[in-house]
Motif scaffolding. Structure first.
Motif, short mmCIF file in Angstrom:
data_model
loop_
_atom_site.label_atom_id
_atom_site.label_comp_id
_atom_site.label_asym_id
_atom_site.label_seq_id
_atom_site.Cartn_x
_atom_site.Cartn_y
_atom_site.Cartn_z
N LYS A 136 0.85 -1.19 0.00
CA LYS A 136 0.00 0.00 0.00
C LYS A 136 0.88 1.23 0.00
O LYS A 136 1.84 1.31 0.75
N LEU A 137 0.55 2.17 -0.88
CA LEU A 137 1.29 3.43 -1.00
C LEU A 137 0.51 4.55 -0.33
O LEU A 137 -0.21 5.25 -1.00
N ASN A 138 0.61 4.70 0.93
CA ASN A 138 -0.12 5.76 1.62
C ASN A 138 -1.54 5.83 1.07
O ASN A 138 -2.26 4.86 1.07
N SER A 139 -1.94 6.99 0.57
CA SER A 139 -3.27 7.11 -0.04
C SER A 139 -3.16 7.63 -1.46
O SER A 139 -4.12 8.18 -1.99
N THR A 140 -2.01 7.49 -2.08
CA THR A 140 -1.80 7.98 -3.43
C THR A 140 -2.41 7.03 -4.45
O THR A 140 -1.99 5.88 -4.54
N PRO A 141 -3.41 7.46 -5.23
CA PRO A 141 -4.04 6.56 -6.20
C PRO A 141 -3.05 6.03 -7.24
O PRO A 141 -2.23 6.77 -7.77
N ILE A 142 -3.14 4.74 -7.51
CA ILE A 142 -2.32 4.09 -8.53
C ILE A 142 -2.97 4.35 -9.89
O ILE A 142 -4.17 4.13 -10.07
N LEU A 143 -2.20 4.82 -10.85
CA LEU A 143 -2.71 5.08 -12.20
C LEU A 143 -2.39 3.94 -13.15
O LEU A 143 -3.17 3.64 -14.04
#
Length: 181
Positions: A136-143
């Motif tokens: 999980k990357l903090n709350s940065t949306p994956i594009l």
């Protein structure tokens, strides 16, 4: 009517079709030989509008896979008339779907910053064998996300809404590198 709906995702099919996902949740195919949009998945529920936009698509080994804005993942055999299946695999929109190089799993980028790995059963009509949050990357949306093997190491590469490209060890989720654009 497919021509009146907004295309929100696409994937290339090896059977000479472009698979299109729509804002209504429907999935259709564009036959590249005839240039006609048709019901790619006749008699399956993937051709029916779901009320949530298709946000990610993939075609792999006879599967058509669609991810939706509500976190659902739906799939069925590519041949017409096959029953489709769905599963709630993410609590947020599935923003991208990538097929592992060995076709054993799907890698899903999720708008909440998660990367999910979904193991695929060998039968196109079966449920996924497992769903695991890889990292999980903090709350940065994956594009976008891609899985690869390089010099014997399994890695995942992601791009996210913060403009960064990240390379991950896909076995333990360790961040191997980051490039800010």
């Amino acid at each position: 009517d497919a021509l009146q709906d907004e295309v929100t995702a696409h994937a290339w099919s090896p059977n000479n079709q472009l698979v299109l996902g729509y804002a209504s949740g429907a999935v259709y195919g564009l036959d590249l030989a005839t240039h006609e949009v048709g019901d790619l998945l006749a008699s399956t529920t993937l051709s029916e509008p779901r009320g949530y936009a298709v946000t990610g698509m993939a075609v792999t080994k006879g599967y058509v896979v669609a991810g939706f804005a509500d976190g659902q993942l739906a799939w069925c055999a590519e041949s017409a008339g096959q029953q489709s299946h769905q599963s709630n695999v993410a609590g947020a929109a599935i923003s991208c779907i990538n097929v592992a190089q060995d076709y054993s799993s799907l890698w899903l980028g999720v708008s909440d910053g998660s990367i999910l790995q979904v193991g695929l059963a060998s039968d196109a009509g079966a449920d996924p064998v497992n769903v695991a949050i890889v990292f999980k990357l903090n709350s940065t949306p994956i594009l976008a996300a891609a899985s690869l093997t390089w010099q014997g190491s399994s890695m995942a590469v992601t791009t996210s809404a913060d403009g960064c490209i990240r390379v991950w060890d896909s076995t333990d989720g360790k961040l191997l590198g980051k490039h800010e654009t």
